[in-house]
Write an enzyme that holds these catalytic residues in place. Structure first.
Site, PDB file in Angstrom:
ATOM      1  N   GLY A   1      16.123 -14.400   1.247  1.00 18.08           N
ATOM      2  CA  GLY A   1      16.632 -13.034   0.812  1.00 18.08           C
ATOM      3  C   GLY A   1      17.053 -12.568  -0.665  1.00 18.08           C
ATOM      4  O   GLY A   1      18.203 -11.943  -0.863  1.00 18.08           O
TER       5      GLY A   1
ATOM      6  N   MET B   1       8.317 -11.492   7.523  1.00 21.60           N
ATOM      7  CA  MET B   1       7.323 -11.917   7.563  1.00 21.60           C
ATOM      8  C   MET B   1       6.613 -11.348   8.746  1.00 21.60           C
ATOM      9  O   MET B   1       5.540 -12.361   9.320  1.00 21.60           O
ATOM     10  CB  MET B   1       7.262 -13.488   7.372  1.00 21.60           C
ATOM     11  N   ARG B   2       6.954 -10.680   9.510  1.00 24.31           N
ATOM     12  CA  ARG B   2       6.361 -10.072  10.709  1.00 24.31           C
ATOM     13  C   ARG B   2       5.722  -8.737  10.448  1.00 24.31           C
ATOM     14  O   ARG B   2       6.274  -7.783   9.822  1.00 24.31           O
ATOM     15  CB  ARG B   2       7.153 -10.208  11.920  1.00 24.31           C
TER      16      ARG B   2
ATOM     17  N   ASN C   1       8.523  -1.621   1.408  1.00 24.04           N
ATOM     18  CA  ASN C   1       8.277  -2.991   1.381  1.00 24.04           C
ATOM     19  C   ASN C   1       8.044  -3.544  -0.156  1.00 24.04           C
ATOM     20  O   ASN C   1       7.624  -2.601  -0.769  1.00 24.04           O
ATOM     21  CB  ASN C   1       6.937  -3.402   2.223  1.00 24.04           C
TER      22      ASN C   1
ATOM     23  N   SER D   1       4.637  -4.904  -6.377  1.00 22.74           N
ATOM     24  CA  SER D   1       4.550  -3.386  -6.008  1.00 22.74           C
ATOM     25  C   SER D   1       5.645  -3.173  -4.891  1.00 22.74           C
ATOM     26  O   SER D   1       5.808  -3.968  -3.952  1.00 22.74           O
ATOM     27  CB  SER D   1       3.287  -2.986  -5.504  1.00 22.74           C
TER      28      SER D   1
ATOM     29  N   GLU E   1      -1.553  -0.170   8.451  1.00 23.08           N
ATOM     30  CA  GLU E   1      -1.856  -0.997   7.949  1.00 23.08           C
ATOM     31  C   GLU E   1      -1.298  -1.988   6.802  1.00 23.08           C
ATOM     32  O   GLU E   1      -0.610  -1.300   5.885  1.00 23.08           O
ATOM     33  CB  GLU E   1      -3.273  -0.607   6.998  1.00 23.08           C
TER      34      GLU E   1
ATOM     35  N   ALA F   1      10.744 -10.271 -11.786  1.00 19.60           N
ATOM     36  CA  ALA F   1      10.286  -8.944 -12.020  1.00 19.60           C
ATOM     37  C   ALA F   1      10.656  -8.077 -10.709  1.00 19.60           C
ATOM     38  O   ALA F   1      10.951  -6.870 -10.662  1.00 19.60           O
ATOM     39  CB  ALA F   1       8.677  -8.583 -12.338  1.00 19.60           C
ATOM     40  N   GLU F   2      10.333  -8.688  -9.629  1.00 17.35           N
ATOM     41  CA  GLU F   2      10.474  -8.129  -8.315  1.00 17.35           C
ATOM     42  C   GLU F   2      12.199  -7.692  -8.085  1.00 17.35           C
ATOM     43  O   GLU F   2      12.566  -6.533  -7.443  1.00 17.35           O
ATOM     44  CB  GLU F   2      10.552  -8.981  -6.955  1.00 17.35           C
TER      45      GLU F   2
END
Length: 235
Positions: free
Chosen positions: A14, A92-93, A109, A138, A145, A175-176
């Protein structure tokens, strides 16, 4: 100011969730984190959220008889939290089409690559194998999709000579942590929205400095690499 009620979905440590929580600690930030949902009971991020007084809920796939039932449980939890925005942060789902379409335009996301390059898993190792000199992350709106929704914002970092998967991942993660709070803020303020399959950015003044900037790696113009410059955030 009415702050947008945001629920974060996680699967592990997290760290991006923590960055969002830290940003939302500022009363002027346009989103507030009202809940955290994890698909794993042992996710470290749950303890971090709880320590900051944020409600948490564990919804595991194994506890539900079908994928549809699992998605319905997540939707019910989001509704229970009064969610207005859903932020996936290392979740992760893959969510089902019905759930994603219900929340489309309100679900975002973060992906550790400069989309549309390197969709899916193992992005850093794949970037190194491909020999790219610039990598990054990003934030995008979620569509059915995987990693295919319209991009809201991106941040770039250099791929350094001698990088391995771990060193590159660590650079991208920094950066995230800057990018996700920016992007969530844009969505919460209504400055970024999804219309007809595209992201529409509104209410931006001209930024001459940003428009003229060039990211190069390696950069022959400097003796030392300026990571802050190379990790400039868009928009």
């Amino acid at each position: 100011m009415s702050r947008k009620r945001t629920v974060v979905l996680i699967s592990g440590r997290g760290s991006n969730m923590t960055a969002l929580i830290a940003a939302a600690a500022d009363p002027s930030y346009p989103a507030e984190i009202v809940g955290v949902i994890s698909d794993r009971a042992n996710a470290a991020g749950l303890g971090i959220a709880q320590s900051r007084g944020i409600a948490t809920k564990v919804i595991q796939r194994a506890d539900h008889p079908s994928k549809d039932a699992y998605d319905a449980a997540i939707d019910a939890a989001l509704t229970g939290f009064g969610a207005e925005i859903v932020a996936l942060a290392g979740y992760m789902r893959i969510l089902g089409r019905g759930l994603v379409e219900k929340w489309q335009g309100r679900m975002v996301n973060i992906h550790p690559a400069l989309l549309p390059a390197f969709k899916g898993l193992d992005t850093h190792a794949r970037a190194i194998r491909a020999g790219v000199r610039i990598h990054g992350c990003s934030v995008h709106f979620v569509t059915p999709e995987m990693d295919d929704g319209p991009i809201i914002a991106q941040a770039a970092v250099p791929v350094m000579v001698g990088d391995n998967e771990d060193t590159l991942a660590a650079r991208v993660l920094k950066a995230e942590h800057r990018l996700y709070p920016l992007a969530l803020g844009l969505v919460a303020e209504g400055k970024a929205s999804m219309e007809k399959g595209h992201t529409v950015l509104a209410h931006f003044a001209d930024d001459a400095e940003n428009a003229s900037s060039v990211v190069m790696a390696p950069d022959p113009l400097r003796e030392e690499t300026d990571l802050e410059q190379l990790a400039r955030i868009t928009p």
